[in-house]
Design a protein around this motif. Sequence first.
Motif, mmCIF file in Angstrom:
data_model
loop_
_atom_site.group_PDB
_atom_site.id
_atom_site.type_symbol
_atom_site.label_atom_id
_atom_site.label_comp_id
_atom_site.label_asym_id
_atom_site.label_seq_id
_atom_site.Cartn_x
_atom_site.Cartn_y
_atom_site.Cartn_z
ATOM 1 N N SER A 113 0.832 -1.208 0.000
ATOM 2 C CA SER A 113 0.000 0.000 0.000
ATOM 3 C C SER A 113 0.867 1.259 0.000
ATOM 4 N N GLN A 114 1.957 1.208 0.778
ATOM 5 C CA GLN A 114 2.860 2.371 0.802
ATOM 6 C C GLN A 114 3.528 2.581 -0.554
ATOM 7 N N LEU A 115 3.929 1.461 -1.217
ATOM 8 C CA LEU A 115 4.538 1.558 -2.532
ATOM 9 C C LEU A 115 3.556 2.184 -3.530
ATOM 10 N N PHE A 116 2.265 1.795 -3.394
ATOM 11 C CA PHE A 116 1.257 2.317 -4.307
ATOM 12 C C PHE A 116 1.060 3.831 -4.115
ATOM 13 N N SER A 117 1.039 4.235 -2.824
ATOM 14 C CA SER A 117 0.736 5.656 -2.558
ATOM 15 C C SER A 117 1.964 6.569 -2.738
ATOM 16 N N THR A 118 3.170 6.049 -2.539
ATOM 17 C CA THR A 118 4.357 6.909 -2.555
ATOM 18 C C THR A 118 5.145 6.810 -3.846
ATOM 19 N N ALA A 119 4.904 5.727 -4.603
ATOM 20 C CA ALA A 119 5.729 5.556 -5.810
ATOM 21 C C ALA A 119 4.885 5.507 -7.086
ATOM 22 N N ILE A 120 3.852 4.639 -7.089
ATOM 23 C CA ILE A 120 3.103 4.439 -8.330
ATOM 24 C C ILE A 120 2.242 5.653 -8.652
ATOM 25 N N ASN A 152 4.467 -6.363 -7.780
ATOM 26 C CA ASN A 152 4.159 -7.751 -8.150
ATOM 27 C C ASN A 152 4.896 -8.735 -7.230
ATOM 28 N N ALA A 153 6.157 -8.392 -6.886
ATOM 29 C CA ALA A 153 6.930 -9.265 -5.983
ATOM 30 C C ALA A 153 6.297 -9.307 -4.589
ATOM 31 N N LEU A 154 5.814 -8.150 -4.131
ATOM 32 C CA LEU A 154 5.157 -8.114 -2.804
ATOM 33 C C LEU A 154 3.863 -8.935 -2.799
ATOM 34 N N VAL A 155 3.112 -8.848 -3.878
ATOM 35 C CA VAL A 155 1.855 -9.632 -3.952
ATOM 36 C C VAL A 155 2.166 -11.129 -3.950
ATOM 37 N N ASP A 156 3.189 -11.538 -4.700
ATOM 38 C CA ASP A 156 3.564 -12.966 -4.699
ATOM 39 C C ASP A 156 3.942 -13.437 -3.293
ATOM 40 N N ARG A 157 4.675 -12.529 -2.576
ATOM 41 C CA ARG A 157 5.063 -12.922 -1.198
ATOM 42 C C ARG A 157 3.829 -13.056 -0.317
ATOM 43 N N MET A 158 2.842 -12.137 -0.494
ATOM 44 C CA MET A 158 1.619 -12.215 0.313
ATOM 45 C C MET A 158 0.845 -13.504 0.020
ATOM 46 N N THR A 159 0.735 -13.850 -1.254
ATOM 47 C CA THR A 159 -0.016 -15.075 -1.588
ATOM 48 C C THR A 159 0.705 -16.330 -1.096
ATOM 49 N N GLU A 160 2.029 -16.284 -1.168
ATOM 50 C CA GLU A 160 2.785 -17.439 -0.644
ATOM 51 C C GLU A 160 2.534 -17.602 0.849
ATOM 52 N N HIS A 161 2.596 -16.466 1.605
ATOM 53 C CA HIS A 161 2.312 -16.552 3.052
ATOM 54 C C HIS A 161 0.884 -17.026 3.309
ATOM 55 N N GLN A 189 3.598 11.058 -15.169
ATOM 56 C CA GLN A 189 3.665 10.317 -16.417
ATOM 57 C C GLN A 189 5.076 9.792 -16.674
ATOM 58 N N ASP A 190 5.642 9.363 -15.550
ATOM 59 C CA ASP A 190 6.982 8.769 -15.606
ATOM 60 C C ASP A 190 6.785 7.266 -15.720
ATOM 61 N N TRP A 191 6.635 6.774 -16.942
ATOM 62 C CA TRP A 191 6.264 5.360 -17.129
ATOM 63 C C TRP A 191 7.398 4.412 -16.786
ATOM 64 N N HIS A 192 8.585 4.913 -16.917
ATOM 65 C CA HIS A 192 9.710 4.054 -16.499
ATOM 66 C C HIS A 192 9.640 3.772 -14.997
ATOM 67 N N GLU A 193 9.376 4.809 -14.221
ATOM 68 C CA GLU A 193 9.240 4.623 -12.754
ATOM 69 C C GLU A 193 8.024 3.775 -12.440
ATOM 70 N N VAL A 194 6.945 3.983 -13.221
ATOM 71 C CA VAL A 194 5.741 3.169 -12.970
ATOM 72 C C VAL A 194 6.043 1.701 -13.220
ATOM 73 N N HIS A 195 6.739 1.415 -14.339
ATOM 74 C CA HIS A 195 7.075 0.027 -14.640
ATOM 75 C C HIS A 195 7.968 -0.577 -13.545
ATOM 76 N N HIS A 196 8.946 0.191 -13.092
ATOM 77 C CA HIS A 196 9.840 -0.300 -12.032
ATOM 78 C C HIS A 196 9.071 -0.542 -10.741
ATOM 79 N N ALA A 197 8.160 0.374 -10.366
ATOM 80 C CA ALA A 197 7.373 0.202 -9.141
ATOM 81 C C ALA A 197 6.412 -0.969 -9.286
ATOM 82 N N HIS A 198 5.882 -1.181 -10.500
ATOM 83 C CA HIS A 198 4.962 -2.301 -10.709
ATOM 84 C C HIS A 198 5.664 -3.644 -10.474
ATOM 85 N N ASP A 199 6.910 -3.769 -10.916
ATOM 86 C CA ASP A 199 7.664 -5.009 -10.671
ATOM 87 C C ASP A 199 7.832 -5.263 -9.167
#
Length: 498
Positions: free
Chosen positions: A125-132, A152-161, A139-149
């Motif tokens: 949630s913090q990544l979404f509000s402070t970065a994305i 995605n890693a955080l969501v995978d960790r949440m689903t694994e837990h 309209q910094d799509w490079h930063e958006v793409h980097h933050a999206h990666d």
Amino acid sequence: MAPPPVPQRLYRLRRRLLLVISLLVALVVVSGIATVLTGLASRRAILEAHDLEVASRRAALLSVTAREQYIHEAHTIILRDRSHVEHHDAWVNELGAKLAELRPGLDAEAATTLDDIGKTSRELSQLFSTAILPAIDRQDWHEVHHAHDRANALVDRMTEHADSLALHFDERAMAAERRAEQFIRFALILATAVCALAAALALIAGRKLWSSFSTPLSSLERVAGRVTAGDRSARVEPVAAVELAAVADAFNRMLDALSRTEADLVASERLAAIGRVAAGVAHEINNPIAVIRGYVKTMAKEAEKPELREELSILDEEAAACQRIAEELLMYARSPILSPRPVQAEELLRDAASHCDGGPGRRDQTPLVDAEPSFINVDPLRIRQVIVNLVANAREATSGTSEREEIIVRGRRQDDGYRIEVLDRGAGIPEEARERLFEPFFTTRRDGTGLGLAVCYGLVTAHGGTIRAEPRPGGGSLFVIDLPGVLTEEARESQERA
């Protein structure tokens, strides 16, 4: 030589029954308690498994909720506006609420996993509000793409837990189910074992108890059959069971009493037959004896020589003795006819004593009367006859003694009856003779007929009383007569008026 029989060991049937019943009740109680406890434990394990399955499903939903949070972040990136921010925040709150629901009762491992999910959700949630969001605004799509990666890693960790937590709950639920099955299996095994043990105990104890009952009862049956077949000597052997031993003893006493009663009946019938024959003989010879005595007295008056008169007197005395014996036989054979009426016992005894005068030169043998005044309902002539006969026997018993103590006739009230005692200081009566003293034709005197006491016995029993002979303390004999029917003054007057 046969070895002596081994004495039986006594036992109590009630104790054995109580022991067997107590053991069976104890087995039932233990089985019941164990069944209840295992049932409760099994129910607790089943409820625990159910709760864990519910927790597993909720843990699985955590993965869906985490992906819903990410989906709204992805929609924001795709649409490049803030239209899904509100939905994103709602799912973040939903995830927090579900984490709070799962927290109670968790072990340390599951609580750590749950904390990791919450921490990762906050990082996402913090990544979404402070970065994305700022990168989209720029309209910094490079930063958006980097933050999206990174998101995605955080969501995978949440689903694994979440999946790990769901698996943890599933394993615990399966363990609880296995425990419930074990408890149920234990309860079944215990119930089966208790039933088998109770059945074995009932079988063994039943056989023992049946033997304890059947053996003495079979012995009773065999003895009853032998007695019925005519074996009067058959008796029940000693029984080890204390309760049935009392029954066997009572059965043997009954057989003894029946044997005595049978012997008494046989003797009574024999004596009755003898009495009837003797009564017939006495009746037939009584009249000829009376005729003989009449002629003897006439001849004695006409005899001139003293020697002849003396011989005729002896004949008359012997004929009188024969006549007396015949009269006693008739009196014994006939049932006495009583005419009872209320009489004063003291006066009756004194009147009887007055008829017991020893004659000239024997005044010292006149009985001493010590009687308590009381009204009794008797035939006075018959009771006087009994007293006179007993005093005559007492006088005969003391005729050869050096110490001529007085014969005592004593009367006392005894409960609701009256007791008459005749006491002397004679030689006494042997114990073996006392048992047969009132039998007809039994006598201890050389010139006795054995009918006097038998007549007394018949007269007393006809009044409903009893008579017996006992040794007198200090020497001598004691005859005791117990008569029923002491009357009060009111009863006497009522009876006299009737």
